[in-house]
Design a protein around this motif. Structure first.
Motif, PDB file in Angstrom:
ATOM      1  N   TRP A 292     -25.357 -28.560 -10.672  1.00  0.00           N
ATOM      2  CA  TRP A 292     -26.503 -29.432 -10.145  1.00  0.00           C
ATOM      3  C   TRP A 292     -28.017 -29.045 -10.716  1.00  0.00           C
ATOM      4  O   TRP A 292     -28.718 -29.830 -10.695  1.00  0.00           O
TER       5      TRP A 292
ATOM      6  N   LEU B 260     -29.069 -31.942 -12.729  1.00  0.00           N
ATOM      7  CA  LEU B 260     -29.308 -33.199 -12.216  1.00  0.00           C
ATOM      8  C   LEU B 260     -30.453 -33.822 -12.765  1.00  0.00           C
ATOM      9  O   LEU B 260     -30.429 -35.205 -12.886  1.00  0.00           O
TER      10      LEU B 260
ATOM     11  N   GLY C   4     -31.712 -40.683  -3.276  1.00  0.00           N
ATOM     12  CA  GLY C   4     -30.830 -39.412  -3.004  1.00  0.00           C
ATOM     13  C   GLY C   4     -29.517 -39.457  -1.997  1.00  0.00           C
ATOM     14  O   GLY C   4     -28.663 -38.804  -1.925  1.00  0.00           O
ATOM     15  N   ASP C   5     -29.354 -40.500  -1.191  1.00  0.00           N
ATOM     16  CA  ASP C   5     -28.310 -40.455  -0.231  1.00  0.00           C
ATOM     17  C   ASP C   5     -27.092 -40.830  -1.225  1.00  0.00           C
ATOM     18  O   ASP C   5     -25.783 -41.040  -0.644  1.00  0.00           O
ATOM     19  N   ARG C   6     -27.229 -40.974  -2.303  1.00  0.00           N
ATOM     20  CA  ARG C   6     -25.898 -41.509  -3.426  1.00  0.00           C
ATOM     21  C   ARG C   6     -25.593 -40.365  -4.010  1.00  0.00           C
ATOM     22  O   ARG C   6     -24.690 -40.519  -4.681  1.00  0.00           O
ATOM     23  N   SER C   7     -26.044 -39.142  -3.684  1.00  0.00           N
ATOM     24  CA  SER C   7     -25.595 -37.963  -4.568  1.00  0.00           C
ATOM     25  C   SER C   7     -24.256 -37.671  -4.184  1.00  0.00           C
ATOM     26  O   SER C   7     -23.543 -36.806  -5.050  1.00  0.00           O
TER      27      SER C   7
ATOM     28  N   LEU D 130     -21.537 -38.002  -6.700  1.00  0.00           N
ATOM     29  CA  LEU D 130     -21.725 -37.406  -8.062  1.00  0.00           C
ATOM     30  C   LEU D 130     -20.765 -36.104  -7.777  1.00  0.00           C
ATOM     31  O   LEU D 130     -20.174 -35.254  -8.649  1.00  0.00           O
ATOM     32  N   ASP D 131     -20.607 -35.486  -6.680  1.00  0.00           N
ATOM     33  CA  ASP D 131     -20.586 -34.192  -6.152  1.00  0.00           C
ATOM     34  C   ASP D 131     -18.900 -34.081  -6.042  1.00  0.00           C
ATOM     35  O   ASP D 131     -18.002 -34.876  -5.659  1.00  0.00           O
TER      36      ASP D 131
ATOM     37  N   ILE E 295     -21.545 -31.515 -10.227  1.00  0.00           N
ATOM     38  CA  ILE E 295     -21.508 -32.740 -10.756  1.00  0.00           C
ATOM     39  C   ILE E 295     -20.343 -33.041 -11.453  1.00  0.00           C
ATOM     40  O   ILE E 295     -20.275 -32.176 -12.489  1.00  0.00           O
TER      41      ILE E 295
ATOM     42  N   SER F  59     -16.599 -38.601 -10.214  1.00  0.00           N
ATOM     43  CA  SER F  59     -17.424 -39.813  -9.992  1.00  0.00           C
ATOM     44  C   SER F  59     -17.105 -41.016 -10.405  1.00  0.00           C
ATOM     45  O   SER F  59     -17.261 -41.921  -9.605  1.00  0.00           O
TER      46      SER F  59
END
Length: 471
Positions: free
Chosen positions: A174, A177, A185-188, A191-192, A197, A202
């Protein structure tokens, strides 16, 4: 329908594995089915001039962390069968190798962002309707196209993602990033995976559809997916298994320009003359069966067992011989060199990648051994049968989808379940007995060369998949 394939590899421009063969053939067959299929790939350090004059179609730039990236998109107008574009990024891809650099994460992110920047600059009417991404090197594109602010105009383009090998996921910390464009930010969480990442994970989450390169491999990933099996099961509703094909124009025993002997009427004459050409200048005997291995000398290919398997087989029978073509793990290479020294009249090892030699060996071999631990699809067994050979494979992934055990009623090869010396020797011994029965051997050869492994059916499956997404 306009589909853009996004890939690191595309035969013959850059090849490390089977993905290059897929990306070099699938668009050609989709174009033949009245789609507009294009490919975009990195502009690696290759002799591009041999493929025609390059035309610059776009230049752009963006910040990748502290570094400003300038890039150019080049069109290759003389490629046969489909449109090809390459993305030139000074300092990133003008290097001797395709992979295995310390900054591979930066390179892949730069390539993906360059492609999306180019697409964003297009007029909406000229953009592709489908982005078809291949393996983790392009796995962040579905996320960035859907959620990055600067690519907002791309979020209605359908995305399809193909898993060629789930063992390679491209995960990174991360801490990096900052390489990605800004997004909410609430879409991270998209990716996780396991606190990193993970581009492959994803893509599975974000692509409109994802597929593996055989149904058998998809079934395996539901239960053993290199840590992603839970995710793959949860996203199963948008998954499919579509078997790869082969380019039958490139792999044609009647016209292959890399062969010195061509198929005319008799498959037996073709095999006999091709074997004689392979054996010329060596101690190999063209009257004895040739067992062939072609591929990466890696654990997942079962190559660590090759020297033991072939050494055991040749110790039991003095009327069999083998050829190995490939490179990879230095320890495996050394074991195979020792095998050649010990059985110097019945074993040959070529530690190299050589496309011409590969074609001639497929034409000249009798049997192809594929003891793979992992084989998402496998193309070698199809090449082998296309040239009248008989595959001997482990029942895994795409191998179980393409090789039917020989029986009185049919079949096209030999299959074993466990990578154990005794079990493999049993099927090798059975194949030796088949070789001694010339009439039956001829029947199997004729059957195999008649199998249709072309891309037509699979290309249509992909087009049907795209159409369902656009609907």
């Amino acid at each position: 329908m306009h589909v853009l394939h996004i890939s690191y590899e595309c035969y013959p421009f850059a090849k490390v594995g089977g993905m290059a063969d897929v990306v070099g053939a699938l668009p050609k067959y989709q174009t033949a089915l009245d789609a507009r299929a294009s490919v975009v790939m990195p502009h690696f350090n290759r002799d591009w001039d041999q493929y025609g004059t390059l035309e610059s179609v776009f230049e752009g730039g963006f910040h990748l962390d502290w570094e400003y990236i300038r890039f150019v998109v080049l069109r290759h107008p003389e490629v046969e069968g489909f449109e090809l574009y390459s993305v030139g990024i000074p300092g990133k891809f003008d290097r001797p190798e395709i992979y295995s650099y310390r900054d591979d994460v930066q390179r892949s992110v730069a390539f993906q962002r360059a492609v999306l920047t180019w697409l964003s600059a297009m007029d909406a009417a000229t953009r592709p309707q489908v982005l078809h991404c291949h393996d983790h090197h392009t796995g962040l594109i579905p996320f960035m196209a859907a959620h990055a602010y600067e690519f907002a105009e791309l979020n209605r383009i359908a995305t399809c993602f193909t898993i060629h090998n789930a063992a390679y996921q491209g995960a990174f910390s991360w801490d990096l990033l900052r390489l990605l464009p800004a997004f909410h930010g609430d879409r991270s969480g998209l990716l996780d995976w396991n606190d990193a990442i993970n581009p492959l994970a994803s893509a599975i989450k974000c692509a409109w559809h994802f597929n593996t390169v055989s149904r058998g491999y998809l079934d395996e990933l539901f239960h053993s997916g290199h840590g992603l099996e839970g995710l793959i099961r949860s996203e199963a509703g948008k998954a499919s298994g579509i078997l790869n094909g082969i380019d039958t124009a490139v792999w044609d025993p009647a016209s292959d320009p890399l062969l010195e002997v061509h198929l005319k009427r008799s498959i037996d004459v073709f095999k006999r003359k091709s074997k004689a050409e392979v054996c010329a200048g060596t101690d190999l005997d063209p009257k004895l069966p040739i067992y062939l291995f072609i591929g990466r000398l890696a654990y997942e290919k079962g190559a660590d067992m090759l020297a033991s398997i072939l050494g055991d087989f040749m110790s039991h029978y003095d009327d069999v011989q083998c050829i190995v073509l490939g490179s990879g793990d230095p320890q495996i290479e050394n074991k195979l060199r020792h095998l050649e020294q010990f059985f110097h009249r019945r074993a040959r090892t070529f530690i190299m990648y050589n496309e011409t030699l590969a074609h001639r060996l497929y034409a000249g071999c009798d049997f192809l051994l594929m003891p793979s631990r992992v084989e998402p699809c496998g193309l070698n067994q199809m090449y082998c049968m296309r040239y009248g050979g008989i595959p001997i494979v482990r029942r895994i992934g795409g191998l179980r989808d393409t090789v039917e055990p020989l029986s009185e009623s049919g079949g096209n090869g030999y299959v074993f379940d466990h990578l154990e010396i005794n079990e493999v020797r049993n099927v090798l011994s059975a194949s030796r007995r088949l070789y001694q029965d010339g009439k039956q051997m001829s029947k199997v050869r004729q059957r195999n060369i008649s199998i249709d492994f072309s891309w037509e059916h699979s290309a249509k499956q992909y087009l049907d998949t795209y159409a369902s997404l656009l609907a």
